[in-house]
Design a protein around this motif. Structure first.
Motif, PDB file in Angstrom:
ATOM      1  N   HIS A  77      28.224 -28.448 -67.027  1.00 51.52           N
ATOM      2  CA  HIS A  77      27.003 -28.228 -67.908  1.00 51.52           C
ATOM      3  C   HIS A  77      25.916 -29.253 -67.347  1.00 51.52           C
ATOM      4  CE1 HIS A  77      29.371 -25.859 -70.597  1.00 51.52           C
ATOM      5  NE2 HIS A  77      28.129 -25.490 -71.285  1.00 51.52           N
ATOM      6  N   CYS A 147      26.078 -18.398 -59.693  1.00 50.63           N
ATOM      7  CA  CYS A 147      27.616 -18.703 -60.224  1.00 50.63           C
ATOM      8  C   CYS A 147      28.487 -17.880 -59.390  1.00 50.63           C
ATOM      9  CB  CYS A 147      27.511 -18.689 -61.723  1.00 50.63           C
ATOM     10  SG  CYS A 147      29.277 -18.971 -62.232  1.00 50.63           S
ATOM     11  N   SER A 173      32.513 -23.669 -59.907  1.00 49.46           N
ATOM     12  CA  SER A 173      33.499 -24.337 -60.479  1.00 49.46           C
ATOM     13  C   SER A 173      35.096 -23.783 -60.755  1.00 49.46           C
ATOM     14  CB  SER A 173      33.192 -24.382 -62.074  1.00 49.46           C
ATOM     15  OG  SER A 173      31.767 -25.372 -62.095  1.00 49.46           O
TER      16      SER A 173
END
Ligand SMILES: *Cc1c(COP(=O)(O)O)cnc(C)c1O
Length: 363
Positions: A77, A147, A173
């Motif tokens: 984040h 992403c 991630s």
């Protein structure tokens, strides 16, 4: 008690050997007389821990010399803010929106710059990766953002977008270290550690050196400057010392077990086991387009909410845990990161087969 097979999307399963090693070193790290947790981040011993972690990650990912590796905090984040704050020059960026995380990233970037949505798969609840050719890249874009593995939906970019020469930023991630990648194709890669690396609390950023700049907006907090962290070798302030240590143990574990190539082979084998089962099942089905399937997060459903719930309950009773899908998708999700064994996936597939026979017999 026996350890379960943990299919959590994150924080997620870690290699048992790493946990054991950390347990062995818990009270007295290499005759220092203290735990890593109790150690000054400025000590010689800790300096070796963080330097080795960086060196091992560089080896694993074959990171070129003109990239810095940063160990930060704040999770994925905070990168949603740090990326625009540090990379904006023309104050324009292009985003490809393939799920909740990219959506949050573009929203955050929109606070600082003109964030264009140049492609999206929201029309079909993010079950595919949009066409990556002929994207309308803004000539003024400071970067193009993706992403790469969509943890919630179970999709992955198998190809990179044609950015027409613009810098590419990737949120990795949930897929970092899962397969070989060419770091030089990216300007910046970031990953929260808690999916495929180590404990929550550490965030890894790999950034091309020429992007480090002092010329940040005056309102940008000092702590959010990549250059500050790079200049101080991730020791500007107290870093997440214990988390970095565990990440380092994971890196060594990966190097000792054949590196990323070996992980990739194992990950393909695990994903194929599960997807082959889903493709032949009369009860379960995968939720995303086959060509865009993730190797790390496998999402699937049955036709009935009731059967989904029963499956999750009975699986849990059989020590196959955290299979519930994200609330925005429903159904099931099996996250099969590096540390998930082939045995774990075989146990899941066997359980699914038995469950399917049972349910179909009842019907
Ligand atoms: C989990 C996740 C995030 C959010 O990470 P936090 O560390 O909770 O901020 C962002 N992007 C991806 C791809 C993720 O899987």
């Amino acid at each position: 008690m026996n350890r379960v097979y943990n299919f959590s999307a994150g924080p997620a399963v870690l290699p048992e050997e790493v946990l054991q090693k950390a347990a062995d070193q818990m009270l007295n790290y290499e005759n220092s007389g203290m735990s890593v947790m109790e150690m000054s981040h400025r000590s010689k011993t800790y300096d070796r821990i963080i330097k080795e972690a960086e060196a091992d990650l560089r080896t694993l990912m074959n990171i070129p010399d003109n990239y810095k590796v940063l160990f930060l905090q704040g999770g994925g984040h905070l990168q949603f803010s740090m990326v625009p704050l540090n990379l904006m020059k023309n104050k324009v960026a292009d985003y490809i929106v393939t799920g909740q995380w990219a959506k949050k990233a573009i929203k955050e970037a929109g606070k600082y710059l003109k964030a264009n949505k140049i492609a999206s798969s929201e029309d079909k609840n993010f079950t595919y990766i949009p066409d990556l050719n002929n994207l309308e890249i803004d000539p003024k874009a400071d970067y193009v953002y993706i992403c790469q593995n969509n943890t919630i939906y179970g999709t992955k970019f198998n190809d990179l977008p044609d950015t027409k020469g613009k810098d590419l930023v990737s949120d990795m991630s949930s897929n970092i270290l899962s397969e070989p990648i060419d770091v030089s194709k990216f300007a910046l890669i970031f990953a929260g550690a808690q999916k495929n690396i180590g404990p929550a609390g550490t965030t890894i950023v790999i950034i091309r050196e020429d992007l480090l700049t002092d010329e940040l907006p005056e309102y940008c907090p000092t702590m959010l400057s990549y250059k500050i962290h790079a200049d101080k070798d991730s020791l500007y302030n107290t870093p997440p010392t214990y988390g970095i240590y565990i990440c380092g143990l994971v890196f060594k574990h990966l190097l000792e077990n054949g590196g990323i190539e070996a992980m990739y082979k194992k990950n393909l084998e695990k994903a194929n086991l599960l997807y082959d089962f889903l493709d032949n099942s009369k009860l379960f089905k995968g939720t995303v387009e086959k060509k865009d399937r993730s190797l790390m997060n496998v999402t699937f459903v049955t036709d009935s909410e009731e059967i989904n719930a029963r499956f999750i309950k009975e699986a849990t009773e059989s020590n196959l845990v955290n299979l519930k899908g994200h609330r925005s998708v429903g159904g099931m999700r099996a996250s099969i990161y590096n540390a998930m064994s082939i045995e774990g996936v075989k146990a899941l597939v066997e359980f699914m087969g038995n469950f399917e026979r049972k349910v179909l017999n009842e019907g």
